[in-house]
Design an enzyme around this catalytic site. Structure first.
Site, PDB file in Angstrom:
ATOM      1  CG  ASP A 172      26.526  63.507  -8.934  1.00  0.00           C
ATOM      2  OD1 ASP A 172      25.357  64.191  -9.096  1.00  0.00           O
ATOM      3  OD2 ASP A 172      27.571  63.896  -9.420  1.00  0.00           O
ATOM      4  CG  ASN A 200      20.945  68.701  -2.846  1.00  0.00           C
ATOM      5  OD1 ASN A 200      21.172  67.486  -2.381  1.00  0.00           O
ATOM      6  ND2 ASN A 200      21.764  69.185  -3.912  1.00  0.00           N
TER       7      ASN A 200
END
Ligand code: FPP
Length: 248
Positions: free
Chosen positions: A28, A76
Protein backbone atom coordinates in the site's frame (compact mmCIF):
# COMPACT_ATOMS: atom_id res chain seq x y z
CA UNK A 1 7.43 -21.82 21.18
CA UNK A 2 10.05 -19.08 21.75
CA UNK A 3 10.83 -17.17 18.60
CA UNK A 4 14.22 -16.00 19.84
CA UNK A 5 17.11 -18.34 19.27
CA UNK A 6 19.61 -16.50 21.51
CA UNK A 7 19.21 -12.92 22.72
CA UNK A 8 16.08 -11.76 24.53
CA UNK A 9 16.09 -8.04 23.94
CA UNK A 10 17.51 -5.24 21.78
CA UNK A 11 19.90 -5.55 18.85
CA UNK A 12 18.22 -8.63 17.49
CA UNK A 13 19.20 -9.50 13.95
CA UNK A 14 17.76 -12.08 11.55
CA UNK A 15 20.22 -14.72 12.71
CA UNK A 16 18.78 -14.47 16.25
CA UNK A 17 15.14 -15.09 15.41
CA UNK A 18 12.87 -17.77 14.01
CA UNK A 19 11.42 -16.55 10.73
CA UNK A 20 7.74 -16.82 9.84
CA UNK A 21 6.94 -19.53 7.34
CA UNK A 22 4.40 -17.45 5.43
CA UNK A 23 4.40 -13.65 5.04
CA UNK A 24 1.59 -11.62 3.50
CA UNK A 25 2.19 -8.06 2.28
CA UNK A 26 -0.42 -5.42 1.46
CA UNK A 27 1.62 -3.29 -0.94
CA UNK A 28 0.00 0.00 0.00
CA UNK A 29 0.95 3.64 -0.51
CA UNK A 30 1.92 3.81 -4.19
CA UNK A 31 -0.59 6.58 -4.91
CA UNK A 32 0.54 8.74 -1.97
CA UNK A 33 4.19 8.21 -2.90
CA UNK A 34 3.48 9.54 -6.41
CA UNK A 35 1.33 12.43 -5.16
CA UNK A 36 4.09 13.60 -2.81
CA UNK A 37 6.33 13.92 -5.87
CA UNK A 38 3.73 15.54 -8.13
CA UNK A 39 3.70 12.42 -10.32
CA UNK A 40 0.74 10.47 -11.76
CA UNK A 41 -0.45 7.52 -9.62
CA UNK A 42 0.85 5.12 -12.28
CA UNK A 43 4.41 6.29 -11.47
CA UNK A 44 3.79 5.15 -7.90
CA UNK A 45 2.76 1.71 -9.14
CA UNK A 46 5.85 1.49 -11.37
CA UNK A 47 8.03 2.26 -8.35
CA UNK A 48 5.95 -0.19 -6.28
CA UNK A 49 6.57 -2.93 -8.84
CA UNK A 50 10.34 -2.40 -8.45
CA UNK A 51 9.99 -2.68 -4.67
CA UNK A 52 7.97 -5.86 -5.15
CA UNK A 53 10.77 -7.40 -7.27
CA UNK A 54 13.39 -6.47 -4.65
CA UNK A 55 11.41 -7.68 -1.62
CA UNK A 56 10.26 -10.94 -3.24
CA UNK A 57 13.87 -11.74 -4.07
CA UNK A 58 14.99 -10.84 -0.55
CA UNK A 59 12.31 -13.03 1.07
CA UNK A 60 13.42 -15.94 -1.10
CA UNK A 61 17.10 -15.30 -0.25
CA UNK A 62 16.54 -15.29 3.52
CA UNK A 63 14.56 -18.54 3.38
CA UNK A 64 10.91 -17.49 3.62
CA UNK A 65 8.81 -20.43 2.38
CA UNK A 66 5.64 -18.60 1.30
CA UNK A 67 5.08 -14.97 0.34
CA UNK A 68 1.66 -13.61 -0.65
CA UNK A 69 1.45 -10.10 -2.07
CA UNK A 70 -1.75 -8.15 -2.63
CA UNK A 71 -1.36 -6.74 -6.14
CA UNK A 72 -4.97 -6.03 -7.21
CA UNK A 73 -8.17 -6.41 -5.25
CA UNK A 74 -11.70 -7.17 -6.43
CA UNK A 75 -12.46 -3.53 -5.45
CA UNK A 76 -9.59 -2.00 -7.44
CA UNK A 77 -11.68 -2.12 -10.66
CA UNK A 78 -13.35 1.04 -9.27
CA UNK A 79 -10.20 3.04 -10.03
CA UNK A 80 -9.87 5.26 -13.14
CA UNK A 81 -9.34 3.28 -16.36
CA UNK A 82 -5.97 4.93 -16.90
CA UNK A 83 -4.70 3.60 -13.55
CA UNK A 84 -6.10 0.11 -14.15
CA UNK A 85 -4.48 0.01 -17.61
CA UNK A 86 -1.14 1.04 -16.09
CA UNK A 87 -1.39 -1.73 -13.49
CA UNK A 88 -2.26 -4.34 -16.14
CA UNK A 89 0.80 -3.24 -18.15
CA UNK A 90 2.99 -3.67 -15.06
CA UNK A 91 1.59 -7.16 -14.44
CA UNK A 92 2.22 -8.07 -18.07
CA UNK A 93 5.81 -6.74 -17.96
CA UNK A 94 6.56 -8.70 -14.80
CA UNK A 95 5.01 -11.93 -16.07
CA UNK A 96 6.86 -11.70 -19.40
CA UNK A 97 10.10 -11.03 -17.57
CA UNK A 98 9.46 -13.96 -15.20
CA UNK A 99 8.96 -16.37 -18.12
CA UNK A 100 11.99 -15.04 -20.00
CA UNK A 101 14.54 -14.30 -17.30
CA UNK A 102 13.80 -16.53 -14.35
CA UNK A 103 14.57 -19.91 -15.96
CA UNK A 104 17.13 -20.87 -13.32
CA UNK A 105 15.09 -19.53 -10.48
CA UNK A 106 13.75 -21.58 -7.61
CA UNK A 107 10.64 -19.45 -6.96
CA UNK A 108 7.26 -21.09 -7.56
CA UNK A 109 4.75 -18.57 -8.92
CA UNK A 110 1.06 -18.87 -8.09
CA UNK A 111 -1.82 -16.52 -8.79
CA UNK A 112 -4.71 -16.28 -6.37
CA UNK A 113 -7.98 -14.55 -7.20
CA UNK A 114 -10.65 -14.64 -9.89
CA UNK A 115 -8.81 -14.82 -13.21
CA UNK A 116 -11.89 -14.59 -15.40
CA UNK A 117 -11.65 -10.77 -15.54
CA UNK A 118 -8.17 -10.65 -17.09
CA UNK A 119 -7.26 -10.35 -20.78
CA UNK A 120 -6.50 -13.60 -22.64
CA UNK A 121 -2.87 -12.41 -22.94
CA UNK A 122 -2.47 -11.90 -19.18
CA UNK A 123 -4.32 -15.14 -18.50
CA UNK A 124 -1.99 -17.16 -20.69
CA UNK A 125 1.07 -15.51 -19.07
CA UNK A 126 -0.29 -16.45 -15.65
CA UNK A 127 -0.84 -20.06 -16.76
CA UNK A 128 2.56 -20.25 -18.44
CA UNK A 129 4.33 -18.92 -15.34
CA UNK A 130 2.56 -21.40 -13.09
CA UNK A 131 3.33 -24.34 -15.38
CA UNK A 132 6.93 -23.24 -15.91
CA UNK A 133 7.64 -22.84 -12.16
CA UNK A 134 5.53 -25.57 -10.53
CA UNK A 135 8.35 -28.13 -10.21
CA UNK A 136 10.75 -25.74 -8.51
CA UNK A 137 11.66 -26.22 -4.86
CA UNK A 138 11.99 -22.66 -3.56
CA UNK A 139 9.68 -20.05 -2.08
CA UNK A 140 6.06 -20.09 -3.18
CA UNK A 141 5.15 -16.57 -4.33
CA UNK A 142 1.38 -16.04 -4.42
CA UNK A 143 0.40 -12.93 -6.35
CA UNK A 144 -3.14 -11.92 -5.38
CA UNK A 145 -4.78 -10.46 -8.50
CA UNK A 146 -8.48 -9.66 -8.64
CA UNK A 147 -8.46 -11.15 -5.18
CA UNK A 148 -10.97 -10.50 -2.40
CA UNK A 149 -11.24 -12.49 0.82
CA UNK A 150 -15.03 -12.38 0.78
CA UNK A 151 -15.24 -13.40 -2.88
CA UNK A 152 -12.84 -16.27 -2.14
CA UNK A 153 -15.10 -17.47 0.69
CA UNK A 154 -18.22 -17.19 -1.50
CA UNK A 155 -16.53 -19.34 -4.17
CA UNK A 156 -15.55 -21.90 -1.50
CA UNK A 157 -19.08 -21.96 -0.07
CA UNK A 158 -20.58 -22.45 -3.55
CA UNK A 159 -18.26 -25.37 -4.21
CA UNK A 160 -18.98 -26.99 -0.82
CA UNK A 161 -22.74 -26.45 -1.23
CA UNK A 162 -22.58 -28.09 -4.66
CA UNK A 163 -20.82 -31.13 -3.20
CA UNK A 164 -23.55 -31.34 -0.51
CA UNK A 165 -26.30 -30.96 -3.14
CA UNK A 166 -24.68 -33.76 -5.18
CA UNK A 167 -24.77 -35.99 -2.08
CA UNK A 168 -20.95 -36.28 -1.98
CA UNK A 169 -20.78 -34.53 1.37
CA UNK A 170 -22.98 -34.32 4.47
CA UNK A 171 -23.37 -30.84 6.07
CA UNK A 172 -21.91 -32.17 9.33
CA UNK A 173 -18.76 -33.16 7.44
CA UNK A 174 -18.02 -29.50 6.70
CA UNK A 175 -14.97 -28.60 8.79
CA UNK A 176 -12.42 -25.80 9.00
CA UNK A 177 -9.98 -28.02 7.11
CA UNK A 178 -12.53 -28.53 4.33
CA UNK A 179 -13.09 -24.76 4.02
CA UNK A 180 -9.30 -24.21 3.85
CA UNK A 181 -9.09 -26.88 1.14
CA UNK A 182 -11.56 -24.93 -0.97
CA UNK A 183 -9.59 -21.69 -0.91
CA UNK A 184 -7.02 -20.49 -3.47
CA UNK A 185 -4.31 -21.20 -0.89
CA UNK A 186 -5.23 -24.90 -0.58
CA UNK A 187 -2.32 -26.91 0.80
CA UNK A 188 -0.40 -23.88 2.03
CA UNK A 189 0.14 -22.86 5.67
CA UNK A 190 -1.76 -19.81 6.91
CA UNK A 191 0.21 -16.55 6.99
CA UNK A 192 2.04 -15.98 10.29
CA UNK A 193 2.83 -12.34 9.60
CA UNK A 194 1.01 -9.72 7.53
CA UNK A 195 2.87 -6.50 6.81
CA UNK A 196 0.99 -3.36 5.85
CA UNK A 197 3.15 -0.40 4.90
CA UNK A 198 1.73 3.14 4.59
CA UNK A 199 0.30 3.22 8.11
CA UNK A 200 -3.28 2.12 7.36
CA UNK A 201 -4.89 -0.11 10.01
CA UNK A 202 -7.17 -2.20 7.79
CA UNK A 203 -7.29 -5.74 6.45
CA UNK A 204 -8.80 -4.52 3.14
CA UNK A 205 -10.33 -7.93 2.37
CA UNK A 206 -6.91 -9.64 2.31
CA UNK A 207 -6.71 -13.35 3.28
CA UNK A 208 -9.71 -13.03 5.60
CA UNK A 209 -9.98 -16.71 6.54
CA UNK A 210 -6.27 -17.48 6.43
CA UNK A 211 -5.26 -14.50 8.63
CA UNK A 212 -7.29 -15.60 11.68
CA UNK A 213 -4.13 -15.84 13.81
CA UNK A 214 -1.70 -13.79 11.74
CA UNK A 215 0.34 -11.10 13.47
CA UNK A 216 -0.12 -7.71 11.80
CA UNK A 217 2.79 -5.30 11.54
CA UNK A 218 1.72 -1.85 10.32
CA UNK A 219 4.60 0.33 9.16
CA UNK A 220 4.82 4.03 8.49
CA UNK A 221 6.62 3.74 5.17
CA UNK A 222 5.03 3.96 1.72
CA UNK A 223 5.46 0.77 -0.32
CA UNK A 224 7.77 2.24 -3.02
CA UNK A 225 10.14 3.34 -0.21
CA UNK A 226 10.03 -0.05 1.56
CA UNK A 227 13.49 -1.62 1.88
CA UNK A 228 15.02 -4.91 2.94
CA UNK A 229 15.78 -3.23 6.30
CA UNK A 230 12.06 -2.50 6.76
CA UNK A 231 11.35 -6.17 6.18
CA UNK A 232 14.00 -7.07 8.78
CA UNK A 233 12.30 -4.68 11.25
CA UNK A 234 8.92 -6.35 10.66
CA UNK A 235 10.48 -9.80 11.15
CA UNK A 236 12.09 -8.74 14.42
CA UNK A 237 8.82 -7.17 15.60
CA UNK A 238 7.06 -10.45 14.70
CA UNK A 239 9.60 -12.45 16.69
CA UNK A 240 8.87 -10.36 19.79
CA UNK A 241 5.15 -11.12 19.68
CA UNK A 242 3.78 -13.76 22.01
CA UNK A 243 1.54 -15.90 19.79
CA UNK A 244 -1.00 -17.84 21.83
CA UNK A 245 -3.50 -18.95 19.17
CA UNK A 246 -6.36 -18.46 21.63
CA UNK A 247 -4.58 -20.36 24.43
CA UNK A 248 -2.74 -18.91 27.43
C1 FPP B 1 -2.16 0.03 -3.29
O1 FPP B 1 -1.62 1.34 -3.20
C2 FPP B 1 -1.49 -0.68 -4.38
C3 FPP B 1 -2.13 -1.26 -5.44
C4 FPP B 1 -3.60 -1.22 -5.60
C5 FPP B 1 -1.36 -1.91 -6.52
C6 FPP B 1 -0.19 -2.76 -6.10
C7 FPP B 1 0.63 -3.01 -7.29
C8 FPP B 1 1.98 -2.95 -7.35
C9 FPP B 1 2.84 -2.77 -6.17
C10 FPP B 1 2.72 -3.00 -8.63
C11 FPP B 1 2.67 -4.21 -9.48
C12 FPP B 1 2.82 -5.53 -8.87
C13 FPP B 1 3.32 -6.62 -9.50
C14 FPP B 1 3.04 -7.94 -8.93
C15 FPP B 1 4.16 -6.55 -10.72
P1 FPP B 1 -2.56 2.58 -3.49
O2 FPP B 1 -2.50 2.90 -4.93
O3 FPP B 1 -3.94 2.31 -2.98
O4 FPP B 1 -1.86 3.70 -2.65
P2 FPP B 1 -2.56 4.93 -1.92
O5 FPP B 1 -3.37 4.34 -0.77
O6 FPP B 1 -1.40 5.72 -1.46
O7 FPP B 1 -3.40 5.63 -2.93
Amino acid sequence: MPLFKKKQQQELSLSDIVLPEHIGIIMDGNGRWAKKRGLPRSAGHTAGAQTFRKIARYCSDIGIKYLTVYAFSTENWRRPKEEIDALMRLFKDYLQEAIRDFKDDSIVLRFIGDRSAFSPELLSLMNENEEESCDRDGMVLNIAMNYGGRAELVTAIQSIAQQAADGVLKPEEISEALVSDNLYTKGQPDPDLIIRPSGENRTSNFLLWQSAYAEYVIMDVLWPDFTERDLDKALIEFAKRNRRFGGV
